[in-house]
Design an enzyme around this catalytic site. Structure first.
Site, short mmCIF file in Angstrom:
data_model
loop_
_atom_site.label_atom_id
_atom_site.label_comp_id
_atom_site.label_asym_id
_atom_site.label_seq_id
_atom_site.Cartn_x
_atom_site.Cartn_y
_atom_site.Cartn_z
N ARG A 1 -5.31 16.37 15.81
CA ARG A 1 -5.47 15.61 14.57
C ARG A 1 -6.74 16.01 13.82
O ARG A 1 -7.83 16.01 14.38
CB ARG A 1 -5.48 14.12 14.86
CG ARG A 1 -5.71 13.32 13.63
CD ARG A 1 -5.16 11.91 13.70
NE ARG A 1 -5.73 11.14 12.61
CZ ARG A 1 -5.26 11.17 11.36
NH1 ARG A 1 -4.22 11.90 11.06
NH2 ARG A 1 -5.84 10.45 10.41
N CYS A 2 -6.56 16.37 12.56
CA CYS A 2 -7.70 16.76 11.73
C CYS A 2 -7.77 15.84 10.51
O CYS A 2 -6.75 15.33 10.07
CB CYS A 2 -7.53 18.19 11.24
SG CYS A 2 -7.35 19.37 12.58
N HIS B 1 -0.41 -1.88 17.65
CA HIS B 1 -0.56 -0.53 18.21
C HIS B 1 0.60 -0.18 19.13
O HIS B 1 0.67 0.92 19.65
CB HIS B 1 -1.88 -0.41 18.96
CG HIS B 1 -3.04 -0.74 18.08
ND1 HIS B 1 -3.56 -2.01 18.00
CD2 HIS B 1 -3.77 0.01 17.23
CE1 HIS B 1 -4.56 -2.00 17.13
NE2 HIS B 1 -4.71 -0.80 16.66
N CYS C 1 -10.73 -3.73 12.44
CA CYS C 1 -9.73 -3.63 13.50
C CYS C 1 -10.32 -3.25 14.84
O CYS C 1 -10.06 -2.19 15.37
CB CYS C 1 -8.62 -2.68 13.13
SG CYS C 1 -9.08 -1.40 12.00
N GLU D 1 0.80 -1.24 0.00
CA GLU D 1 0.00 0.00 0.00
C GLU D 1 0.83 1.29 0.00
O GLU D 1 0.40 2.30 0.53
CB GLU D 1 -1.00 0.01 1.18
CG GLU D 1 -1.96 -1.16 1.14
CD GLU D 1 -3.00 -1.15 2.28
OE1 GLU D 1 -3.33 -0.08 2.79
OE2 GLU D 1 -3.46 -2.25 2.65
N TRP E 1 -16.56 7.33 6.10
CA TRP E 1 -15.50 8.31 6.32
C TRP E 1 -15.57 9.46 5.33
O TRP E 1 -14.60 10.19 5.12
CB TRP E 1 -14.13 7.61 6.31
CG TRP E 1 -13.94 6.73 7.52
CD1 TRP E 1 -14.76 6.69 8.62
CD2 TRP E 1 -12.92 5.77 7.77
NE1 TRP E 1 -14.31 5.76 9.52
CE2 TRP E 1 -13.17 5.18 9.03
CE3 TRP E 1 -11.79 5.34 7.05
CZ2 TRP E 1 -12.36 4.18 9.57
CZ3 TRP E 1 -10.99 4.35 7.61
CH2 TRP E 1 -11.27 3.79 8.86
#
Ligand code: GLN
Ligand code: ZN
Length: 760
Positions: free
Chosen positions: A516-517, A695, A644, A485, A562
């Site tokens: 975070r945007c 993570h 996930c 990817e 999203w």
């Protein structure tokens, strides 16, 4: 008819808040700088809303990180460990709760973060102690009111916003199991009363208490808590309390509002317009005013004035104009700030769009229409009509027939054929798709985007990365390989840029959490696949190895979830259009010789409606959309999907209903606990429970992974088990990934020997 707003975006049009917070965290600017930016953003926001002509303007809707964390500080809900750090200033305490604190001998965790209801905003989860005390700790809200006074001039226009006490408790969590958070209400309410008195002393008139939990299915305990809290507040407070609900209707909870003394109730008519029939007669019997949440604060389209006016008029008929207020349905933090800063969107589409600033002006328009202005109404009608004609003409009718939702044969038959054709070992190993995204990769993508390097050079570079990742996977001895990817910045953005009917913005930023945007794509028209989207990369990867390479796609529900979705057709029509485009890509991959195709759906769960009664409708189209995208292939072609997270208990049957041949998911942190659900329910298809927690930078040992595999093999038929990490590896470092994956394939090898005799 008062016009008001529930909250305004606080990131700044150029993401000034993000930039100055990050600079502050990296010691690149000081606190004065940070506060200066904060003041500038607040000033701009108040000025815009004041100039537009709002009657009530929100205050305390600004936040340096998160408004739930602000509430926790206001109420003194600060876990011991953060209090004991010696901070230079209160902001450092605040940020250490949000982000953790690592310095010298200190190593303190960040507090947990989770989704704000069903939005893509994330908040910091307050933590309550059994002996929790509440007290006014932070002065932010009072300082902000004083700042607002200087800009807004009329103090009575300033409406401080607070999360109400019941929602605040609901959003937090108990640190010990020995008590229930709702029991804290008796200690909490007096502090709210103190705060409200203090605000009154500042001269404000209205106070907004947000109780979004009113839109949820509430337990008896929560209901009792609510009744208690608002009876107390009503008894002790004389100012104008505006109680706001949003994100869903409150018809089911309406009885909670009996006999409480609030000045006004805000309801969300965008999510649930039918509740009006119930609310109006109810309010007629009381003296509570009604605020109509009528402008959509969660989407980017202009308001349909004709529809809104109908609702406003109906409400006026019932209660009289004096008792009606109008507003967006929820805070505007979920939409970008100003459509005028977009220069590349076609004007006919742009005309049809409204960001936060435009939404404020829509309220002003609505009032003008109520007062008799016919032109505004007409103009609005024309724009909507024109759009319909222009962007709807070429509607591609998707065939909604069973044939397009079902694989040709049952899983049993498919599995047999796949086992023969794919010839994989038991416990086959694979990864979820992405591999580490290094600085170099990001910079190459960036340069290509900015046209600094040519397409040829870009392609050559990406291919080099692919060659490398294929070699690495072969060396580690993974069974099903991926291409890594490297060409994707984001799993949704990549596809939305290639699909017709979806556009990207230049500045359409929305806060996701803290600094975070995200810039959600906008689905504005019929979605159509114009060309192959992934074939070249995947086939190139396949050409480099004799092992199988898995095609990698993002699923229709995740693309939809999203993005901002068009509002002029039912959501399932849009979902099926996207699904069809993905289906065409799947078939093209198959035609080009790819035998395993993964369609990621990490967002299926987060799209769930807040109320259980609405789940059925959601799952009906969401699962069908996935099935449409995945079911065109031959029996031998293996479809994977990936999610996930690990809460599947309540949605189990629907996950099974997706009928993917293989599902990979997160389980390593919960040590396979989740598998109980899968075995109780006897999940029919193949499963890859994650054995490596991606993570964390930690490298899991062979033994650890083997233990997890052993655990899984006790719960599931061995022939159905895959071995893979929890999620994609793009945020990790190569070093960690190589070692971890090596341990993973090693553990699989041991499992094949040790556990194989259990195979019946
Ligand atoms: N294939 C994606 C990746 O590996 C999946 C990402 C996700 O689940 N969010 O990065
Ligand atoms: Zn994932």
């Amino acid at each position: 008819m008062l016009k008001h707003n529930l909250g305004y975006p606080r990131i700044g049009i150029k993401r000034e808040l993000k930039n100055s917070c990050e600079a502050y965290w990296n010691n690149k600017n000081d606190l004065n700088n940070l506060f200066e930016i904060g003041r500038k953003i607040k000033k701009e926001n108040w000025e815009v809303q004041n100039k537009a002509g709002l009657d009530l303007i929100p205050c305390n809707d600004f936040s340096f990180y998160d408004h739930v964390l602000d509430m926790a500080l206001l109420l003194g809900v600060i876990p011991e460990e953060y209090m004991s750090i010696h901070h230079n200033n209160p902001m450092d305490l605040y940020f250490s709760m949000a982000r953790g604190f690592q310095k010298d001998e200190w190593d303190i965790r960040a507090m947990e973060m989770t989704k704000w209801f069903n939005t893509n905003y994330h908040y910091i989860v307050p933590e309550f102690d059994k002996t929790q005390k509440f007290f006014i700790f932070s002065n932010k809200i009072f300082e902000e009111v004083n700042e607002a006074k200087k800009i807004i001039k009329f103090t009575k226009k300033i409406k401080p916003v607070l999360i109400g006490p019941v929602s605040f408790l609901f959003l937090g969590k108990e640190k010990q199991r020995s008590f229930h958070k709702m029991d804290l209400i008796e200690k909490l309410v007096p502090i709210y009363i103190q705060i409200i008195h203090k605000l009154q002393n500042e001269g404000v008139n209205w106070i907004q208490l947000d109780e979004p939990i009113l839109g949820l299915d509430l337990s008896d305990r929560e209901k009792e808590t609510f009744k208690y809290a608002y009876k107390e507040i009503g008894n002790k407070i004389s100012s104008e309390i505006l109680l706001t609900s949003y994100f869903d209707g409150i018809s089911e909870n309406i009885s909670l509002l009996k006999n409480i003394s609030i000045k006004a109730l805000h309801i969300d008519l965008v999510e649930d317009s039918r509740q009006l029939h119930k609310i109006l007669p109810f309010l007629k019997e009381s003296n509570i005013n009604l605020s109509l949440g009528i402008v959509n604060g969660r989407n980017v389209w202009i308001n349909n004035y004709a529809n809104s006016i109908k609702k406003i008029k109906k409400s006026i008929d019932f209660l009289g104009e004096d008792r009606i207020m109008i507003a967006p349905n929820c805070s505007l933090i979920h939409v970008p700030i100003d459509i005028e800063s977009e220069n590349l969107i076609h004007k006919d589409i742009k005309n049809r769009m409204a960001f936060a600033k435009q939404k404020i002006y829509e309220l002003i328009d609505l009032e003008k229409i109520i007062k008799g202005d016919k032109n505004i109404l007409l103009e609005n009608k024309n724009i909507i009509e024109k759009y319909k004609n222009e962007f709807n003409e070429k509607v591609k009718k998707i065939e909604i027939s069973n044939e397009n939702f079902n694989r040709k044969n049952t899983f049993e038959i498919r599995q047999k054929k796949q086992k023969e054709k794919l010839n994989l070992p038991i416990f086959p190993t694979t990864t979820i798709g992405s591999f580490p995204q290094t600085k170099e990769i990001r910079s190459i993508r960036n340069k290509f985007r900015k046209k600094i390097i040519s397409k040829e050079k870009y392609t050559k570079k990406i291919k080099e990365f692919i060659v490398d990742v294929i070699e690495k996977q072969e060396k580690i001895n993974i069974d099903v390989l991926v291409h890594g990817e490297f060409e994707r910045t984001d799993m949704v953005e990549y596809f939305s840029e290639k699909l017709q009917g979806i556009l990207s913005t230049e500045n359409g930023w929305v806060q996701s959490y803290g600094s975070r945007c995200v810039k959600p794509p906008i689905i504005y028209g019929n979605v159509n696949r114009m060309d192959d989207m992934t074939i070249d990369w995947i086939c190139f990867a396949q050409s480099r190895t004799t092992k199988l390479v898995k095609g990698m796609l993002t699923g229709p529900v995740t693309i939809l979830q999203w993005s901002f979705v068009r509002d002029d057709q039912p959501i399932y029509d849009t979902a099926y259009q996207i699904a069809w485009a993905i289906r065409e890509e799947v078939l093209s991959l198959e035609k080009n010789g790819i035998k395993i195709i993964q369609i990621d759906e990490p967002a299926i769960r987060e799209g769930l409606p807040l109320k259980k009664k609405n789940w059925k409708f959601y799952f009906d189209w969401a699962i069908k959309a996935f099935r449409m995208s995945s079911s065109g292939v031959k029996d031998e072609t293996q479809i994977h999907t990936h999610m996930c997270y690990s809460e599947f208990n309540d949605i189990f049957e629907h996950i099974a209903d997706m009928d993917a041949d293989v599902i990979t998911m997160e389980t390593s942190r919960s040590k396979m606990e989740l598998l109980k659900a899968f075995s109780d329910f006897s999940y029919p298809n193949e499963i890859g429970p994650g054995v490596y927690d991606i993570h964390s930078p930690r490298i899991p040992s062979v033994e650890e992974i083997y233990d997890l595999i052993e655990k899984a093999s006790k719960k599931l038929p061995i022939k159905n088990i895959w071995i893979n990490p929890d999620c994609g590896l793009k945020t990790r470092k190569w070093e960690e990934v190589l070692k971890s994956l090596k341990n993973m394939t090693e553990a699989a090898k041991i499992a094949r020997i040790k556990l194989v005799n259990q195979l019946s």
